[in-house]
Design an enzyme around this catalytic site. Structure first.
Site, PDB file in Angstrom:
ATOM      1  N   ARG A 186       0.844  -1.197   0.000  1.00  0.00           N
ATOM      2  CA  ARG A 186       0.000   0.000   0.000  1.00  0.00           C
ATOM      3  C   ARG A 186       0.883   1.253   0.000  1.00  0.00           C
ATOM      4  O   ARG A 186       0.601   2.234  -0.667  1.00  0.00           O
ATOM      5  CB  ARG A 186      -0.944   0.018   1.217  1.00  0.00           C
ATOM      6  CG  ARG A 186      -1.600   1.383   1.393  1.00  0.00           C
ATOM      7  CD  ARG A 186      -2.817   1.412   2.277  1.00  0.00           C
ATOM      8  NE  ARG A 186      -2.757   0.626   3.474  1.00  0.00           N
ATOM      9  CZ  ARG A 186      -2.076   0.941   4.586  1.00  0.00           C
ATOM     10  NH1 ARG A 186      -1.342   2.047   4.640  1.00  0.00           N
ATOM     11  NH2 ARG A 186      -2.104   0.141   5.623  1.00  0.00           N
ATOM     12  N   TYR A 224     -15.634  17.584 -15.528  1.00  0.00           N
ATOM     13  CA  TYR A 224     -16.161  16.214 -15.606  1.00  0.00           C
ATOM     14  C   TYR A 224     -17.223  16.020 -14.516  1.00  0.00           C
ATOM     15  O   TYR A 224     -17.034  16.439 -13.370  1.00  0.00           O
ATOM     16  CB  TYR A 224     -14.995  15.225 -15.440  1.00  0.00           C
ATOM     17  CG  TYR A 224     -15.450  13.820 -15.157  1.00  0.00           C
ATOM     18  CD1 TYR A 224     -16.277  13.153 -16.058  1.00  0.00           C
ATOM     19  CD2 TYR A 224     -15.071  13.162 -13.997  1.00  0.00           C
ATOM     20  CE1 TYR A 224     -16.718  11.858 -15.782  1.00  0.00           C
ATOM     21  CE2 TYR A 224     -15.503  11.887 -13.716  1.00  0.00           C
ATOM     22  CZ  TYR A 224     -16.338  11.234 -14.623  1.00  0.00           C
ATOM     23  OH  TYR A 224     -16.770   9.974 -14.348  1.00  0.00           O
TER      24      TYR A 224
HETATM   25  N1  PLP Z   1     -11.093  13.525 -14.922  1.00  0.00           N
HETATM   26  C1  PLP Z   1     -11.621  13.500 -16.161  1.00  0.00           C
HETATM   27  C2  PLP Z   1     -11.375  14.666 -17.088  1.00  0.00           C
HETATM   28  C3  PLP Z   1     -12.387  12.411 -16.583  1.00  0.00           C
HETATM   29  O1  PLP Z   1     -12.916  12.412 -17.819  1.00  0.00           O
HETATM   30  C4  PLP Z   1     -12.591  11.334 -15.692  1.00  0.00           C
HETATM   31  C5  PLP Z   1     -13.418  10.170 -16.070  1.00  0.00           C
HETATM   32  O2  PLP Z   1     -14.065  10.145 -17.095  1.00  0.00           O
HETATM   33  C6  PLP Z   1     -12.050  11.409 -14.396  1.00  0.00           C
HETATM   34  C7  PLP Z   1     -11.292  12.504 -14.058  1.00  0.00           C
HETATM   35  C8  PLP Z   1     -12.269  10.300 -13.406  1.00  0.00           C
HETATM   36  O3  PLP Z   1     -11.469   9.206 -13.715  1.00  0.00           O
HETATM   37  P1  PLP Z   1     -11.810   7.692 -13.293  1.00  0.00           P
HETATM   38  O4  PLP Z   1     -13.030   7.293 -14.052  1.00  0.00           O
HETATM   39  O5  PLP Z   1     -10.569   6.950 -13.679  1.00  0.00           O
HETATM   40  O6  PLP Z   1     -12.047   7.683 -11.819  1.00  0.00           O
END
Ligand code: PLP
Length: 385
Positions: free
Chosen positions: A50, A102
């Site tokens: 970890r 996002y």
């Molecule tokens: N940041 C962006 C710009 C994303 O498009 C995504 C997922 O689509 C994430 C973060 C989150 O990533 P994860 O799905 O690997 O947790």
């Protein structure tokens, strides 16, 4: 002095031949959770996976070099990477984030703010007045996503970073959409780079993972300590797979962005399409900034269908080469409807403010032949006439 390695060489070969046990060319996968002590109090470089693991370290070292950072922490997902950066914000302080980030990031920021772990201001970061007002509130962290998901808005990382620094804030850039092959935010003034390695870095839609790369050694240390405490470090197997994907990052993304440029030009000329959001188009409002801070326009784009939800339904049911699915950055082309899929976690009001309409479709353009991709869109859009 040895010559500094080109990022293409780092991606293809960092860590190759480093195995001291058997001379394996490909760095081996170390699955062991625990490591021998060399006698009483004799803890070696590795003790417990970890905290640190040799396979995960290979990936972290490669990502840190590609982004030009002091080090990296590899996490179990992109969201874990975002949350790791948020764990550095002290209670009661302000986080400034894009209003069109996002959907999962939006949900996490809103939920942590609801629990009063910090305050959140979602703003249009391309609006200087809104930025000025937010920075005037003395934020601890400015979170940037450029190009943004799903509208591909571009903001100037150099300008925002220097303004944020002057206001005493740290700057984190989510670089998931471009990868270090096309944009290196630390060189533009950011303190942290966040990745969902699930996307371009792994590139094959078969690993969920994340990473944070920091410019300052003290920040790397703090992030590593928090990742160990909270247990969000990524699995060695996932790190092995992701490093395997990173080996081909440059040729993949370069070919994919050529396909994306062709798709964008095709869509722009189509009468069923009312707007195309792709920074590579000269008409895109962020085109000049993208040219100045990116070394390519990437392989993500979105477009609006004049016919709204009904048109969306027809198109996503008609496509055959594009698959209707969330996520992005893999070798296969995907089509997604942000309002009901990737950004469903945002309220309809928040989506409206961000400009994410019901007729918006997002494409992650893959490695298929350009002719097949264009023919697929042509026949799917043809169902609308
Ligand atoms: N940041 C962006 C710009 C994303 O498009 C995504 C997922 O689509 C994430 C973060 C989150 O990533 P994860 O799905 O690997 O947790």
């Amino acid at each position: 002095m040895p010559r500094a390695r080109d990022p293409r060489t780092i991606a293809a070969a960092n860590g190759v031949g480093s195995d001291t046990a058997f001379g394996a060319v490909t760095p081996p996968l170390h699955l062991s959770t625990t490591y021998l002590f060399d006698g009483f109090e004799g803890e070696g470089r590795y003790a417990y996976s970890r905290t640190a693991n040799p396979t995960r370290d290979q990936l972290a070292d490669t990502l840190a070099k590609l982004e030009g950072g002091a080090g990296a922490v590899v996490t179990s997902s992109g969201m874990a990477a975002v949350d790791l950066v948020l764990s550095q914000v002290e209670p009661g302080r302000l986080v400034v984030a894009p209003h069109d980030c996002y959907g999962g990031t939006y949900r996490l920021l809103a939920a942590r703010a609801d629990r009063r772990q910090f305050e959140i201001a979602f703003i249009d970061q391309s609006d200087p007045a809104a930025m000025g007002e937010a920075l005037g509130r003395g934020p601890a962290l400015l979170l940037i996503e450029t190009p943004s998901n799903p509208l591909m808005r571009v903001v100037d990382v150099r300008v925002l970073s220097s303004q944020a620094k002057a206001a005493g804030a740290k700057v984190a850039v989510d670089n998931t959409f471009l990868s270090p092959a096309l944009q290196q935010p630390l060189s533009l003034g950011a303190d942290y780079v966040i990745h969902s390695t699930t996307k371009y870095l792994n590139g094959h839609s078969d690993v969920v993972g994340g990473a944070v790369i920091a410019a300052a050694p003290a920040d790397v240390e703090a992030l590593a300590a928090w990742a160990n405490m909270t247990g969000v470090t990524g699995s060695p197997f996932d790190a092995y797979m992701t490093l395997r994907g990173v080996r081909t990052l440059f040729p993949r993304i370069e070919r994919q962005q050529q396909n994306a440029a062709a798709v964008a030009a095709f869509l722009q000329a189509h009468r069923a399409v009312s707007a195309v959001h792709y920074p590579g188009l000269a008409s895109h409002p962020g085109h000049e900034i993208a040219r100045s801070q990116q070394s390519g326009f990437g392989a993500m784009l979105s477009f609006d269908l004049a016919g709204g939800t009904e048109a969306v339904r027809k198109v996503v049911e008609a496509v055959q080469v594009f698959s209707l699915a969330e996520s992005l950055g893999g070798v296969e082309s995907l089509i997604a409807h942000p309002a009901t899929m990737t950004h469903a976690a945002m309220s309809p009001e928040a989506r409206a403010i961000a400009g994410i309409g019901d007729g918006l479709l997002r494409l992650s353009v893959g490695l298929e032949s350009e002719a097949d991709l264009l023919a697929d869109l042509d026949q799917a859009l043809g169902t609308l006439s």
